[in-house]
Design a protein around this motif. Structure first.
Motif, mmCIF file in Angstrom:
data_model
loop_
_atom_site.group_PDB
_atom_site.id
_atom_site.type_symbol
_atom_site.label_atom_id
_atom_site.label_comp_id
_atom_site.label_asym_id
_atom_site.label_seq_id
_atom_site.Cartn_x
_atom_site.Cartn_y
_atom_site.Cartn_z
ATOM 1 N N LEU A 3 6.949 -3.578 -6.780
ATOM 2 C CA LEU A 3 8.223 -3.026 -7.249
ATOM 3 C C LEU A 3 8.281 -3.014 -8.772
ATOM 4 C CD1 LEU A 3 10.933 -4.565 -4.865
ATOM 5 C CD2 LEU A 3 9.997 -2.249 -4.839
ATOM 6 N N ALA A 4 7.806 -4.096 -9.394
ATOM 7 C CA ALA A 4 7.808 -4.163 -10.857
ATOM 8 C C ALA A 4 6.914 -3.089 -11.446
ATOM 9 C CB ALA A 4 7.354 -5.551 -11.317
ATOM 10 N N SER A 5 5.777 -2.847 -10.810
ATOM 11 C CA SER A 5 4.868 -1.805 -11.283
ATOM 12 C C SER A 5 5.517 -0.431 -11.196
ATOM 13 C CB SER A 5 3.575 -1.838 -10.464
ATOM 14 O OG SER A 5 2.671 -0.839 -10.895
ATOM 15 N N LEU A 6 6.236 -0.169 -10.105
ATOM 16 C CA LEU A 6 6.960 1.098 -9.975
ATOM 17 C C LEU A 6 8.016 1.231 -11.069
ATOM 18 C CD1 LEU A 6 7.603 1.516 -6.126
ATOM 19 C CD2 LEU A 6 6.110 2.900 -7.559
ATOM 20 N N ALA A 7 8.792 0.172 -11.258
ATOM 21 C CA ALA A 7 9.851 0.210 -12.266
ATOM 22 C C ALA A 7 9.275 0.410 -13.659
ATOM 23 C CB ALA A 7 10.680 -1.071 -12.208
ATOM 24 N N ASP A 8 8.172 -0.262 -13.955
ATOM 25 C CA ASP A 8 7.550 -0.139 -15.275
ATOM 26 C C ASP A 8 6.986 1.262 -15.504
ATOM 27 O OD1 ASP A 8 8.175 -2.758 -15.782
ATOM 28 O OD2 ASP A 8 6.155 -3.542 -15.424
ATOM 29 N N SER A 9 6.636 1.954 -14.428
ATOM 30 C CA SER A 9 6.104 3.313 -14.560
ATOM 31 C C SER A 9 7.205 4.364 -14.665
ATOM 32 C CB SER A 9 5.194 3.640 -13.371
ATOM 33 O OG SER A 9 5.946 3.789 -12.173
ATOM 34 N N GLY A 10 8.466 3.919 -14.570
ATOM 35 C CA GLY A 10 9.586 4.839 -14.740
ATOM 36 C C GLY A 10 10.335 5.198 -13.485
ATOM 37 N N VAL A 11 9.952 4.630 -12.337
ATOM 38 C CA VAL A 11 10.653 4.911 -11.083
ATOM 39 C C VAL A 11 11.965 4.128 -11.059
ATOM 40 C CG1 VAL A 11 10.557 4.793 -8.566
ATOM 41 C CG2 VAL A 11 8.482 5.320 -9.870
ATOM 42 N N GLU A 12 13.051 4.812 -10.784
ATOM 43 C CA GLU A 12 14.361 4.164 -10.684
ATOM 44 C C GLU A 12 14.509 3.583 -9.284
ATOM 45 O OE1 GLU A 12 19.017 5.472 -10.419
ATOM 46 O OE2 GLU A 12 17.777 6.494 -11.922
ATOM 47 N N ARG A 66 0.837 -1.209 0.000
ATOM 48 C CA ARG A 66 0.000 0.000 0.000
ATOM 49 C C ARG A 66 0.869 1.255 0.000
ATOM 50 N NH1 ARG A 66 -3.229 -3.267 3.450
ATOM 51 N NH2 ARG A 66 -2.368 -2.325 5.343
ATOM 52 N N PHE A 67 1.977 1.203 0.723
ATOM 53 C CA PHE A 67 2.902 2.341 0.700
ATOM 54 C C PHE A 67 3.489 2.528 -0.696
ATOM 55 C CE2 PHE A 67 7.456 3.422 0.732
ATOM 56 C CZ PHE A 67 7.357 4.772 1.047
ATOM 57 N N LEU A 68 3.950 1.463 -1.311
ATOM 58 C CA LEU A 68 4.539 1.562 -2.651
ATOM 59 C C LEU A 68 3.518 2.072 -3.663
ATOM 60 C CD1 LEU A 68 6.684 -1.709 -2.740
ATOM 61 C CD2 LEU A 68 7.457 0.626 -2.292
ATOM 62 N N ASP A 69 2.286 1.597 -3.548
ATOM 63 C CA ASP A 69 1.236 2.076 -4.447
ATOM 64 C C ASP A 69 0.964 3.563 -4.240
ATOM 65 O OD1 ASP A 69 0.956 -0.428 -5.549
ATOM 66 O OD2 ASP A 69 -0.806 -0.975 -4.350
ATOM 67 N N SER A 70 1.097 4.027 -2.990
ATOM 68 C CA SER A 70 0.788 5.428 -2.682
ATOM 69 C C SER A 70 1.813 6.400 -3.240
ATOM 70 C CB SER A 70 0.679 5.615 -1.159
ATOM 71 O OG SER A 70 1.961 5.598 -0.531
ATOM 72 N N ILE A 71 3.032 5.924 -3.520
ATOM 73 C CA ILE A 71 4.076 6.830 -4.005
ATOM 74 C C ILE A 71 4.283 6.710 -5.517
ATOM 75 C CG2 ILE A 71 5.263 6.660 -1.778
ATOM 76 C CD1 ILE A 71 7.432 4.975 -3.205
ATOM 77 N N LYS A 72 3.521 5.854 -6.167
ATOM 78 C CA LYS A 72 3.768 5.541 -7.568
ATOM 79 C C LYS A 72 3.776 6.770 -8.463
ATOM 80 C CE LYS A 72 2.249 2.373 -11.235
ATOM 81 N NZ LYS A 72 1.302 1.295 -11.597
ATOM 82 N N ASP A 73 2.856 7.697 -8.239
ATOM 83 C CA ASP A 73 2.753 8.884 -9.083
ATOM 84 C C ASP A 73 3.579 10.054 -8.559
ATOM 85 O OD1 ASP A 73 0.972 7.565 -10.795
ATOM 86 O OD2 ASP A 73 -0.747 8.107 -9.540
ATOM 87 N N LYS A 74 4.236 9.859 -7.408
ATOM 88 C CA LYS A 74 4.991 10.944 -6.787
ATOM 89 C C LYS A 74 6.501 10.713 -6.836
ATOM 90 C CE LYS A 74 1.285 11.086 -3.326
ATOM 91 N NZ LYS A 74 0.994 10.886 -1.880
ATOM 92 N N ALA A 75 6.903 9.479 -7.103
ATOM 93 C CA ALA A 75 8.306 9.097 -6.951
ATOM 94 C C ALA A 75 9.092 9.189 -8.246
ATOM 95 C CB ALA A 75 8.406 7.685 -6.391
ATOM 96 N N GLU A 76 10.290 9.692 -8.139
ATOM 97 C CA GLU A 76 11.265 9.625 -9.226
ATOM 98 C C GLU A 76 12.237 8.478 -8.984
ATOM 99 O OE1 GLU A 76 15.050 12.213 -10.929
ATOM 100 O OE2 GLU A 76 13.378 13.263 -9.974
ATOM 101 N N LYS A 77 12.625 8.306 -7.708
ATOM 102 C CA LYS A 77 13.562 7.254 -7.331
ATOM 103 C C LYS A 77 13.104 6.628 -6.017
ATOM 104 C CE LYS A 77 17.533 9.862 -9.238
ATOM 105 N NZ LYS A 77 17.963 8.994 -10.335
ATOM 106 N N LEU A 78 13.464 5.371 -5.834
ATOM 107 C CA LEU A 78 13.224 4.663 -4.584
ATOM 108 C C LEU A 78 14.501 3.921 -4.214
ATOM 109 C CD1 LEU A 78 11.434 3.430 -2.296
ATOM 110 C CD2 LEU A 78 10.821 1.625 -3.943
ATOM 111 N N TYR A 79 14.971 4.161 -2.987
ATOM 112 C CA TYR A 79 16.153 3.474 -2.491
ATOM 113 C C TYR A 79 15.746 2.544 -1.348
ATOM 114 C CZ TYR A 79 19.107 6.692 -5.144
ATOM 115 O OH TYR A 79 19.714 7.398 -6.155
ATOM 116 N N LEU A 80 16.106 1.281 -1.480
ATOM 117 C CA LEU A 80 15.865 0.274 -0.452
ATOM 118 C C LEU A 80 17.189 0.029 0.265
ATOM 119 C CD1 LEU A 80 13.925 -2.186 -2.800
ATOM 120 C CD2 LEU A 80 12.918 -0.451 -1.316
ATOM 121 N N LEU A 81 17.257 0.392 1.550
ATOM 122 C CA LEU A 81 18.537 0.388 2.254
ATOM 123 C C LEU A 81 18.765 -0.873 3.091
ATOM 124 C CD1 LEU A 81 18.456 3.366 1.313
ATOM 125 C CD2 LEU A 81 19.552 3.976 3.469
#
Length: 249
Positions: free
Chosen positions: A69-78, A29-44
């Motif tokens: 994660l795949a949905s984010l990547a496919d939408s252009g999030v690095e 739900r968190f990942l879905d909530s940032i899909k349209d707002k995120a340019e990059k996502l870092y998993l530490l």
């Protein structure tokens, strides 16, 4: 620019997360909530409580998480995944399937003119001899090949039992004096000995939340991102400011 997000220590798959699917769904739900707002996502790091990739099979589970994660990547999030001490055996499966960057070590990157130092944090500061030995063995390619011969039905239950035992009996991190904290001291020493200064030092690993400006470097931020076991926190950088937020459903 869009926002840059930072998250660590989800420990998905851990046997002490009950029920496990609830934790995974919350992360999704968190990942879905940032899909349209995120340019990059870092998993530490320590995103998964245990992971080992064999040449022809992968462990079961994490379907919703990997799909998000795949949905984010496919939408252009690095997406960049910095391995921790629990998900150390990430090789090429997720990199190839999802299209993310997988890094074993620190990442130093510039975002909107600010320089970030990103690391899980398990290798920083004074390490116990036993931990240093285990860390070296886990990263040894020959030992990894030997481990891959053992049937997964033996290794996976053992790994989860070890993780649960370590959490129950291990040291609970507490930041009593931020100025003397080993991550803060590392940041101060790093900037004192490198010509390229870091504006933001971000870490995971210790399951505490810290957002601190050292006395000697008031314009520098040293942050520990917390976890998704009890804190449900993440970092966000909007191009001007960084802050740690709690995910509220």
């Amino acid at each position: 620019m869009k926002n840059v997000y930072f998250i660590s220590d989800l420990h998905l798959g851990a046997k002490y997360l009950v029920p496990p699917l609830d934790y995974e769904r919350r992360v999704v739900r968190f990942l879905d909530s940032i899909k349209d707002k995120a340019e990059k996502l870092y998993l530490l790091g320590d995103i998964l409580d245990y992971w080992f990739e064999y040449k022809t099979v992968v462990p079961r589970g994490y379907v919703r998480f990997f799909g998000a994660l795949a949905s984010l990547a496919d939408s252009g999030v690095e997406i960049t995944w910095i391995v921790g001490n629990h998900d150390i055996w990430l090789f090429d499966y997720l990199k190839n399937e999802i299209g993310m960057n997988v890094v074993d070590g620190e990442v130093i990157t510039e975002l909107s003119g600010k320089t970030f130092y990103l690391a899980h944090g398990d290798a920083l500061g004074s390490l116990k001899r036993g931990f240093k030995f285990i860390r070296a063995v886990f990263r040894n390619h020959f030992c990894q090949r030997l481990y891959s011969i053992i049937p997964p039905n033996w290794t996976i239950p053992f790994a989860h039992a070890w993780s649960s035992h370590s959490r129950e009996n291990g040291f609970k991190y507490v930041v009593k004096n931020a100025e003397k904290d080993k991550f803060v001291q590392f940041a101060c020493q790093y900037n004192a000995t490198h010509s390229k200064k870091i504006d933001y030092f971000l870490f995971g690993h210790r399951h505490v939340v810290l957002d601190y400006h050292p006395v000697s470097m008031p314009d520098v931020t040293v942050a520990i991102l917390g976890d998704w076991i009890s804190h449900f926190t993440y970092g966000i950088f909007d191009g001007n400011n960084f802050e740690i937020r709690k995910f509220e459903e």
